[in-house]
Write an enzyme that holds these catalytic residues in place. Structure first.
Site, PDB file in Angstrom:
ATOM      1  N   GLY A 137       0.806  -1.211   0.000  1.00  0.00           N
ATOM      2  CA  GLY A 137       0.000   0.000   0.000  1.00  0.00           C
ATOM      3  C   GLY A 137       0.838   1.258   0.000  1.00  0.00           C
ATOM      4  N   CYS A 138       0.450   2.213   0.853  1.00  0.00           N
ATOM      5  CA  CYS A 138       1.122   3.506   0.902  1.00  0.00           C
ATOM      6  C   CYS A 138       2.566   3.406   1.389  1.00  0.00           C
ATOM      7  CB  CYS A 138       0.337   4.449   1.798  1.00  0.00           C
ATOM      8  SG  CYS A 138      -1.333   4.816   1.201  1.00  0.00           S
ATOM      9  N   ALA A 139       2.892   2.349   2.132  1.00  0.00           N
ATOM     10  CA  ALA A 139       4.270   2.181   2.616  1.00  0.00           C
ATOM     11  C   ALA A 139       5.222   1.779   1.507  1.00  0.00           C
ATOM     12  CB  ALA A 139       4.304   1.137   3.730  1.00  0.00           C
TER      13      ALA A 139
END
Length: 353
Positions: A137-139
């Site tokens: 995801g965003c990581a």
């Protein structure tokens, strides 16, 4: 020393404003008992405009997961090469000088990965290593930087290309009525970013150390429920408070490197929302102005997932960059709850830093 060079960033041409988002929510969910709460949460995101890959009228329709994924592939192939080429030009490299492509995306699925298509389409060597990352995801923006750093540390003469392609609007689910889903409809935007990590030379962040951290027992706080209609985003109400346990982790990483996380010269972080930045400022004891690049990305583009850290870094470059030798932190946060963190010094075009 591996250097993260200037990112290239592109956002689509279709714009949706905060006011339009709120009005759509009122129209489509007029009878929802938690609509007032969802509207307040959307207003508090700080997102003024977002960019999406198709007109809002098309985005609001759901032709099925198959058609959505076809659109993802077509848009990626149409938009990614130009972004990649600009990143290579800024790093003063040819495609034949790239040894690894790290491709990150959580908003569509292809097999083989877009990396295979890019190698064939843009003339990368057939020996180019491929590392697709689909489930962070965003990581994943932070993870991509760290894996590129690891690779260039193992092969000091090598160069790595990072590509982030996120079309969050293609994950819109009109039947999802949870407050977290309604909030996400006003938070996420679309964007593409690319950057080179050079094993030798280059201007940007000379990467010195990286680390990862998973907050135990939080794996169900940010998730996809994968159904016949595609990816359904689920967000736990506890997510905005995750900086309190993560700020000490950032401090420890810096401390292990002999640095004080509160006294660095620049900060490039993923901004999932304004509270993330506010809490980081509080718990790290850092002036809120230090997070201006991340906040600007959130305001102008929304949460563009894994591309946020690269766009924030692009804004640091556009401001002129810090002085050679300036110390900084890069961090991305996402499902898990996972933090991907890096430390480095600014290296100017003359090699100082």
């Amino acid at each position: 020393m591996a250097t993260l060079c200037r990112p290239s960033v592109s956002v689509p041409e279709y714009v949706i404003t905060m006011e339009e988002t709120l009005e759509l929510a009122r129209q489509r969910h007029a009878g929802h008992p938690q609509l007032p709460l969802a509207l307040r949460l959307i207003e508090n995101t700080g997102v003024r405009t977002r960019r999406i890959v198709q007109p809002i009228e098309e985005t609001l329709r759901h032709p099925g997961f198959e058609e959505r994924n076809k659109r993802y592939e077509a848009e990626a192939k149409a938009r990614v090469p130009a972004v990649v080429q600009r990143a290579l030009d800024d790093a003063e490299l040819l495609t034949t000088e790239v040894d690894l492509i790290v491709y990150v995306s959580c908003t569509g699925f292809m097999m083989p990965s877009l990396t295979a298509w890019l190698i064939n389409e843009m003339g990368f060597e057939p020996t180019t290593r491929q590392l697709p990352i689909a489930q962070l995801g965003c990581a994943a923006g932070g993870a991509a930087i760290n894996r590129a750093h690891d690779f260039c540390s193992a092969y000091p003469e090598a160069n790595a290309l990072i590509v982030s392609c996120e079309f969050c609007s293609l994950c819109y689910q009109p039947t999802d009525m949870g407050v977290g889903s309604l909030l996400s409809n006003g938070l996420f935007g679309d964007g593409i970013a690319a950057a080179v990590v050079r094993g030798r030379g280059g201007e940007g962040i000379a990467l010195e150390r990286n680390g990862s951290f998973l907050i135990p027992k939080t794996e169900d706080w940010i998730t996809y429920d994968v159904r016949a209609t595609g990816f359904h985003f689920l967000l736990d109400k506890r997510v905005p408070g995750t900086m309190e346990p993560l700020a000490p982790v950032l401090s420890d990483l810096a401390g292990d490197h002999g640095w004080d996380a509160s006294g660095l010269d620049f900060y490039v972080v993923h901004a999932g929302g304004p509270r993330i930045l506010d809490d980081l400022s509080t718990f790290l004891r850092v002036d809120p102005h230090a997070f201006r690049f991340s906040r600007a990305t959130l305001t102008e583009y929304g949460n563009i997932a894994s591309a946020v850290v690269l766009d924030a870094l692009r804004r640091l470059f556009d401001e002129g960059g810090p002085e050679a030798g300036a110390r900084g932190l890069v961090a991305g946060f996402g499902p898990g709850i996972t933090a991907e963190m890096a430390l480095g010094r600014w290296r100017d075009g003359d090699g100082a830093g």
